[in-house]
Design a protein around this motif. Structure first.
Motif, short mmCIF file in Angstrom:
data_model
loop_
_atom_site.label_atom_id
_atom_site.label_comp_id
_atom_site.label_asym_id
_atom_site.label_seq_id
_atom_site.Cartn_x
_atom_site.Cartn_y
_atom_site.Cartn_z
N GLY A 195 8.66 1.60 -13.36
CA GLY A 195 9.61 0.88 -12.48
C GLY A 195 9.11 0.84 -10.84
O GLY A 195 10.09 0.23 -10.08
N VAL A 196 8.09 1.30 -10.68
CA VAL A 196 7.49 1.32 -9.37
C VAL A 196 6.34 0.46 -9.15
O VAL A 196 6.30 -0.55 -8.42
CB VAL A 196 7.53 2.49 -8.73
N GLY A 197 5.25 0.91 -9.68
CA GLY A 197 3.90 0.31 -9.52
C GLY A 197 2.80 1.13 -9.97
O GLY A 197 3.17 1.87 -11.28
N TYR A 198 1.64 1.17 -9.40
CA TYR A 198 0.31 1.78 -10.18
C TYR A 198 -0.30 2.72 -9.04
O TYR A 198 -0.25 2.46 -7.64
CB TYR A 198 -0.72 0.59 -10.35
N ARG A 199 -1.08 3.64 -9.45
CA ARG A 199 -1.76 4.53 -8.47
C ARG A 199 -3.11 4.88 -9.29
O ARG A 199 -3.04 5.11 -10.45
CB ARG A 199 -0.88 5.67 -7.92
N VAL A 200 -3.92 5.34 -8.33
CA VAL A 200 -5.04 6.15 -8.83
C VAL A 200 -4.97 7.65 -8.47
O VAL A 200 -4.47 7.95 -7.38
CB VAL A 200 -6.36 5.65 -8.21
N GLU A 201 -5.21 8.56 -9.69
CA GLU A 201 -5.17 9.88 -9.26
C GLU A 201 -6.65 10.43 -9.57
O GLU A 201 -7.32 10.13 -10.32
CB GLU A 201 -4.27 10.59 -10.46
N GLU A 202 -6.91 11.55 -8.70
CA GLU A 202 -8.22 12.00 -8.79
C GLU A 202 -8.43 12.89 -9.77
O GLU A 202 -7.28 13.48 -10.07
CB GLU A 202 -8.56 12.91 -7.44
N PRO A 250 -5.88 7.26 -2.83
CA PRO A 250 -5.61 8.09 -4.02
C PRO A 250 -4.11 8.78 -3.92
O PRO A 250 -3.66 9.29 -2.88
CB PRO A 250 -6.73 9.17 -4.07
N GLY A 251 -3.33 8.73 -5.10
CA GLY A 251 -2.04 9.22 -5.01
C GLY A 251 -0.90 8.28 -4.70
O GLY A 251 0.32 8.66 -4.85
N ARG A 252 -1.29 7.46 -3.83
CA ARG A 252 -0.18 6.38 -3.44
C ARG A 252 0.18 5.39 -4.28
O ARG A 252 -0.56 4.60 -5.02
CB ARG A 252 -0.82 5.72 -2.09
N VAL A 253 1.50 4.99 -4.50
CA VAL A 253 1.87 4.07 -5.48
C VAL A 253 2.05 2.60 -4.70
O VAL A 253 2.54 2.73 -3.54
CB VAL A 253 3.37 4.45 -6.09
N ILE A 313 -6.21 4.73 -13.75
CA ILE A 313 -5.12 4.41 -13.20
C ILE A 313 -3.76 4.51 -13.70
O ILE A 313 -3.51 4.35 -14.96
CB ILE A 313 -5.31 2.71 -13.29
N GLN A 314 -2.76 5.07 -13.10
CA GLN A 314 -1.49 5.48 -13.55
C GLN A 314 -0.50 4.55 -13.46
O GLN A 314 -0.46 4.04 -12.19
CB GLN A 314 -1.15 6.80 -13.28
N THR A 315 0.46 4.32 -14.37
CA THR A 315 1.69 3.52 -14.21
C THR A 315 2.88 4.28 -13.72
O THR A 315 3.14 5.26 -14.54
CB THR A 315 1.76 2.77 -15.42
N VAL A 316 3.42 4.00 -12.88
CA VAL A 316 4.64 4.58 -12.36
C VAL A 316 5.90 3.99 -12.84
O VAL A 316 5.92 2.83 -11.86
CB VAL A 316 4.55 4.91 -10.75
N LYS A 339 12.93 9.32 -3.47
CA LYS A 339 11.62 9.71 -3.87
C LYS A 339 10.90 8.57 -4.11
O LYS A 339 9.53 8.48 -3.34
CB LYS A 339 11.88 10.39 -5.08
N VAL A 340 11.42 7.51 -4.52
CA VAL A 340 10.77 6.36 -4.55
C VAL A 340 10.23 5.61 -3.32
O VAL A 340 8.99 5.08 -3.03
CB VAL A 340 11.39 5.25 -5.63
N LEU A 341 11.12 5.49 -2.18
CA LEU A 341 10.84 5.16 -0.92
C LEU A 341 9.86 5.89 -0.28
O LEU A 341 9.00 5.12 0.32
CB LEU A 341 12.16 5.06 -0.19
N GLY A 342 9.92 7.06 -0.48
CA GLY A 342 9.03 8.05 0.20
C GLY A 342 7.63 7.77 -0.31
O GLY A 342 6.77 7.70 0.47
N LEU A 343 7.47 7.74 -1.76
CA LEU A 343 6.07 7.75 -2.24
C LEU A 343 5.65 6.29 -2.11
O LEU A 343 4.35 5.89 -1.68
CB LEU A 343 6.22 7.87 -3.73
N MET A 344 6.39 5.14 -1.93
CA MET A 344 5.99 3.90 -1.62
C MET A 344 5.33 3.67 -0.18
O MET A 344 4.70 2.87 -0.07
CB MET A 344 7.05 3.02 -2.11
N THR A 345 6.29 4.57 0.45
CA THR A 345 5.77 4.35 2.13
C THR A 345 4.19 5.03 2.47
O THR A 345 3.63 4.92 3.27
CB THR A 345 6.89 5.38 2.85
N GLY A 346 3.84 5.93 1.39
CA GLY A 346 2.57 6.50 1.61
C GLY A 346 2.70 8.18 1.35
O GLY A 346 1.74 8.49 1.74
#
Length: 230
Positions: free
Chosen positions: A223-230, A173-176, A218-221, A87-94
């Motif tokens: 162990g992974v990183g950061y993203r912006v949620e609308e 938006p939504g990408r970590v 700005i949300q913190t995920v 899941k982490v790899l998928g979201l980090m990929t976009g």
């Protein structure tokens, strides 16, 4: 009509997904491998992609990476593996969302509708269909040309680094984004001090935004990183 591209080498699953989506009124295109999907993307307009990870020739992660080089269309990624790292790899990929096989087709339908609503709102309010130099998320407006940020037309004072970080996250938006990835894109340097440097700037930026917006943009995920949620 909204067009959805289903990319899966399992014909039974692809047919099942297509049946439900067509019943919801979508136009559905199907591919059995990543290479074919990338070629089709060049030839036809697609509004959303349902993308399997494990495929021959070009896998789903690589397809996602290549699509993200030129498009922000919503991507719902599928996998037969339930490990968190997938899941982490998928979201980090976009990817925008993620489902594990076997899945409930009704839940998939609901998630696709949610992704399309968010995409439509972004495209009608943000840079894609209005001005290419402006990003807008609700009351927040980011002007790339003037390097300014406003909230309800009230200016928000940011440093150059804070602006670049905000623009990077808001433009996807939504990408970590991992801390080292943010460091490389914003500072354009090697990332041996990325984690602490980025964390400090994110904390300062988040504090300024929350005072103006009244909520955490700005949300913190963890162990992974950061993203912006609308």
């Amino acid at each position: 009509m909204i067009t959805i591209l289903v990319v899966d080498d399992d014909k039974e699953i692809a047919n099942l997904i297509s049946l439900y989506l067509e019943n919801d009124g979508y136009r559905v295109l199907r591919c059995g491998n990543g290479r074919e999907a990338l070629k089709l993307m060049e030839e036809q307009e697609v509004n959303l992609m349902v993308l399997d990870i494990m495929m021959p020739e070009v896998d789903g992660l690589e397809v996602c990476r290549r699509v993200r080089e030129h498009s922000t269309l919503p991507i719902l990624m599928l996998s037969a593996k339930a490990e968190d790292m997938d899941k982490v790899l998928g979201l980090m990929t976009g990817a925008d969302d993620y489902m594990i096989k076997p899945f409930n087709p009704m839940e998939m339908s609901a998630r696709i509708k949610s992704l399309l609503r968010r995409s439509f709102r972004y495209n009608t309010e943000g840079k894609a269909t209005t001005r290419p130099d402006i990003l807008q998320i609700h009351s927040l407006e980011i002007n790339k040309i003037t390097h300014t940020v406003t909230v309800n037309d009230s200016p928000l004072s940011l440093t150059s680094r804070e602006f670049d970080i905000l623009h990077l996250l808001a433009n996807h938006p939504g990408r970590v984004f991992r801390a080292d990835e943010i460091f490389q894109r914003v500072w354009k340097e090697d990332c041996y001090v990325a984690n602490n440097t980025v964390m400090v700037h994110i904390c300062n930026l988040r504090e300024k935004l929350e005072k103006k917006l009244g909520y955490k943009l700005i949300q913190t995920v963890w162990g992974v990183g950061y993203r912006v949620e609308e």
